[in-house]
Design an enzyme around this catalytic site. Structure first.
Site, PDB file in Angstrom:
ATOM      1  CE  LYS A 172      -2.358   3.390   1.969  1.00 52.90           C
ATOM      2  NZ  LYS A 172      -1.691   4.499   1.273  1.00 52.90           N
ATOM      3  CD  GLU A 247      13.244   1.408   9.845  1.00 51.14           C
ATOM      4  OE1 GLU A 247      13.694   2.517  10.188  1.00 51.14           O
ATOM      5  OE2 GLU A 247      13.829   0.345  10.071  1.00 51.14           O
ATOM      6  CB  CYS A 281      12.950   9.638   8.580  1.00 52.91           C
ATOM      7  SG  CYS A 281      13.985   8.521   7.635  1.00 52.91           S
ATOM      8  CD  GLU A 380       9.673  13.627  11.392  1.00 54.34           C
ATOM      9  OE1 GLU A 380       8.504  13.242  11.548  1.00 54.34           O
ATOM     10  OE2 GLU A 380      10.471  13.051  10.635  1.00 54.34           O
TER      11      GLU A 380
END
Ligand code: NAP
Length: 477
Positions: A172, A247, A281, A380
């Site tokens: 997906k 992750e 990331c 972030e």
């Protein structure tokens, strides 16, 4: 406008569905459409993956490596086509998109070989009439859910080990970048993978995930994305105790100590911070510079940042492309405004790149004199903004660096070997770049501590997530 289809049991289909429109973030143009599917299609994909598993898992590792090697070759032959679609879908500068295709292909190459090294064990027995062995077997049907920021590499980092181990997969992809994933699956078809081994469904993330969680044929979920969604998946997977690899997000500190080579540190900080327009990331989110070289670092870094060329990623000369979407741009604006309102000073950039209503560009930005009260030092940013905080000591830098729920990547710049080792030993991060702003590679373990994830991808550890250990006691009487 072209419709790109889903792939289930070796068939492409998607006519007649509502669609998701994929928009180029550099100019607002429609790139293509994909079907908006849900539970029914996901269950179809899971069922054929389950049927396909029996045959695929009984091939030898050498046979499976043959398919993966073919896929690797096809990826390299179609590098330009894959890279162009990635740039159109999510704005990544084309030279970086080419790099991502190579990086993505390197996982297929690496795991084609690692599949041949899934060793069991023979354990010394405690009884003469028994033999003790450990066998390894593929975990089963794997569901892979991936993000938009590395639309091909995050997929091959999962597909490579899953397929090499003998698992079948249901993919997906992110709804922002489904076409890059579909292009990769077209190459799987060309490589001749048997029907049902690789499947891809596009559409509603909540409906697709519901089917994945409720169908007990799925034994493993491998997810890359935000910590927020990762936590939802942990909760949802509890009912069937599905295996999970996660992750997740990060908030990487980059520490520059007094004895750093400032030019090396500037180069590393640019590589880490501005790659993929700051949407990685592991990109540096917080830069801590020791007072002795603070002014010199800020000046050189700001000068280098001002030299970065912003624009449509299809331009070969562009270093920094657009943000993925409007929300991404607004988040960056908010982080800078918040920092400035609390006393930070802008030394480069500091505003959207264009006032026109097309393209989600933000000027590469450096802000100095930041502190822990600012949102940019906590959340972030996922954008081209580098906040710099002055620190007096190594101890202060370590303490600030670890003061976060995240633990994915950290960077340290010092020429003093003993000091570098001392600092790194105390950093709670799964990945550390020491005088290096780009640590990723297929043959090394990638993953985070704390709320940045569970498990590791890449390296010889990367295949562990897709095999079960089966202990066998053999009676000899
Ligand atoms: P995201 O919003 O968490 O989405 C990731 C994937 O999850 C997409 O396929 C998305 O589908 C799906 N999803 C969203 N909401 C869901 C839900 N409620 N249930 C099930 N699936 C759901 O992350 P993103 O914005 O794509 O990616 C950026 C994040 O990924 C950042 O936090 C970044 O740090 C992290 N990341 C981590 C790594 C790593 O290796 N640790 C690597 C790359 C990125 P839709 O697109 O259809 O919503």
């Amino acid at each position: 406008m072209k419709l790109y289809n889903m792939y289930i049991d070796g068939q492409w289909f998607g006519e007649g569905y509502e669609t998701i429109k994929v928009i180029n973030p550099a100019n607002g143009e429609l790139v293509g459409e994909v079907p908006y599917a849900g539970e029914k299609e996901t269950n179809q994909a899971i069922n054929v993956a389950h049927t396909g598993f029996k045959k695929w898992s009984s091939l030898t590792a050498y046979d499976r490596a043959g398919y993966l090697r073919k896929l690797y070759q096809l990826m390299m032959e179609h590098q330009e086509e894959l890279a162009e679609m990635m740039t159109l879908e999510m704005g990544k500068p084309i030279k970086e998109s080419r790099g991502e295709v190579q990086y993505a292909a390197s996982f297929i190459d690496w795991f084609a070989e690692e599949g041949k090294r899934i060793y069991g064990e023979t354990i010394p027995t405690h009884a003469g009439s028994k033999r003790l062995q450990v066998w390894k077997k593929p975990v089963g049907v794997v569901a892979a859910i991936t993000p938009w920021n590395f639309p091909i590499a995050m997929l091959t980092r999962k597909m490579g080990p899953a397929l090499a181990a003998g698992c079948t997969v249901v993919i997906k992809p992110s709804s922002e970048t489904p076409i890059s994933a579909i292009k990769l699956i077209e190459l799987c078809e060309k490589a001749g993978f048997p029907k049902g081994v690789v499947n891809l469904v596009t559409g509603s993330s909540s409906k697709i995930t519901k089917a994945i969680m409720e169908n007990n044929k799925v034994r493993k979920i491998t997810f890359t994305g935000s910590t927020e969604v990762g936590k939802i998946l942990i909760r949802q997977s509890a009912d069937q105790v599905k295996k999970l690899s996660l992750e997740l997000g990060g908030h990487a500190p980059l520490i520059v100590l007094d004895d750093a080579n400032v030019d090396t540190a500037v180069k590393g900080a640019i590589a880490s911070k501005f790659r993929n327009t700051g949407q990685t990331c592991i990109c540096a989110n917080r830069i801590y510079v020791q007072s002795g070289i603070y002014d010199e670092f800020v000046e050189k870094f700001a000068k280098a940042v001002k030299g970065l060329k912003v624009g449509n990623g299809m331009d070969e000369m562009v270093d920094v492309g657009p943000l993925i979407n409007k929300e991404g741009l607004e988040k960056v604006e908010n982080h800078v405004e918040d920092a400035v309102s609390k006393g930070a000073k802008v030394v480069a950039g500091g505003s959207p790149y264009t006032k026109e209503n097309v393209g989600f560009f933000y000027t590469p930005t450096v802000i100095k004199d930041v502190n822990e009260s600012m949102v940019v030092m906590e959340e972030e940013t996922f954008g081209p903004v580098a906040p710099i905080q002055k620190v007096e000591t190594e101890e202060e830098a370590i303490q600030l660096a670890n003061d976060t729920p995240y633990g994915l990547a950290a960077y340290v710049f010092t020429e003093n070997v003993a000091r570098g080792m001392r600092v790194i030993e105390r950093l709670d991060y799964g990945i550390v770049g020491w005088n290096d702003g780009a640590p990723s590679a297929a043959q090394v373990p990638f993953g985070g501590m704390k709320e940045s994830g569970v498990g590791r991808e890449g390296g010889h550890e990367g295949i562990d997530a897709f095999v079960e250990t089966q202990y066998v006691a053999i009676g000899m009487e």
